[in-house]
Design a protein around this motif. Sequence first.
Motif, mmCIF file in Angstrom:
data_model
loop_
_atom_site.group_PDB
_atom_site.id
_atom_site.type_symbol
_atom_site.label_atom_id
_atom_site.label_comp_id
_atom_site.label_asym_id
_atom_site.label_seq_id
_atom_site.Cartn_x
_atom_site.Cartn_y
_atom_site.Cartn_z
ATOM 1 N N TYR A 26 -4.672 7.250 -2.414
ATOM 2 C CA TYR A 26 -4.293 5.903 -1.973
ATOM 3 C C TYR A 26 -3.971 5.049 -3.196
ATOM 4 O O TYR A 26 -4.686 5.091 -4.202
ATOM 5 N N THR A 44 1.054 5.781 -1.395
ATOM 6 C CA THR A 44 0.404 7.068 -1.628
ATOM 7 C C THR A 44 1.027 7.734 -2.846
ATOM 8 O O THR A 44 2.244 7.667 -3.046
ATOM 9 N N THR A 95 0.850 -1.195 0.000
ATOM 10 C CA THR A 95 0.000 0.000 0.000
ATOM 11 C C THR A 95 0.881 1.238 0.000
ATOM 12 O O THR A 95 1.956 1.261 0.613
ATOM 13 N N LYS A 99 -2.016 1.132 -4.645
ATOM 14 C CA LYS A 99 -1.482 -0.196 -4.367
ATOM 15 C C LYS A 99 -0.385 -0.505 -5.373
ATOM 16 O O LYS A 99 -0.470 -0.113 -6.544
ATOM 17 N N SER A 156 -9.617 4.329 -6.074
ATOM 18 C CA SER A 156 -10.696 5.313 -6.164
ATOM 19 C C SER A 156 -11.040 5.672 -7.599
ATOM 20 O O SER A 156 -12.166 6.083 -7.896
#
Length: 274
Positions: free
Chosen positions: A259, A25, A23, A261, A218
């Motif tokens: 966010y 940013t 994960t 991945k 998103s």
Amino acid sequence: MMKYTLLLLFMLSSLYGAELILTGTVISNNQKMIPARYMGYVKKIHFEVGDSVEREDTLFELESAEFDILESQADLALEQAKLMVDVYQTRLNVYKNRKKRLKRDRKLMSASNYRADMEEMSDSMDNVTASIESAQVLVEQVSEKTKQFATIAGYLKIKAPNNGILVDKRIQVGDMVAPGMLTMILVDMDHLEVEAEVAESDLKYVRRHKVVRIKIPSLNYKASGYIKAIVPSANPMAHTFKIRVHFEKTSDMIFPGMYAKVFVDLTNEIVNKI
């Protein structure tokens, strides 16, 4: 033996998905801290947080009474120096014309008078020429000073170093700022990366320039990239390392702070281990 290896690989792939999922940013690789370069009061702000700016746009302006006085004095001194050059040049032209008339009227004068007038005229022209040279030196000196003030004037108008979006503004009109004081933060939206953390135990699966996949849930955005850097300073509490993943931005809806991945393919590592 080959069948056993393939079966084991299939079982491992099914168990682990043959991927390491990290994960992270979205961050900008070109974030600029905009400092003040001169002391003064904020006179005008041209942009607010969230505005897009282009390189060389004036972000805000400062005013300084002390600077304005010095600049006015320098401009006045330059005008006076130029005026002195013009006055002396005009006087020199008058002497040149008198000298021409004196040569033309030579036959009407005695030799002694002509010689005395010529010597007097030459001395006057030499004095005026010296005065012109001195005034021209003064013009150069004052011009250099005005250039310095022009440079300072550039400090009073703070310009954007590159294209981007203004994400932070720490000044208001009327605020006093000092040299080096942080005033704004500008983020370049064209050079984005993903910053993720990888556990120390999984560090063996990542390496520089390795191709990975990224996803921004998103936006349901998917792209490929590569590991640009592995930051060699571990988090002593979580025992994790940071990695930077470079990818080509193909959507204007991607912003720093989103966010993300990162999917690291483990298939080759599994095969090599077997």
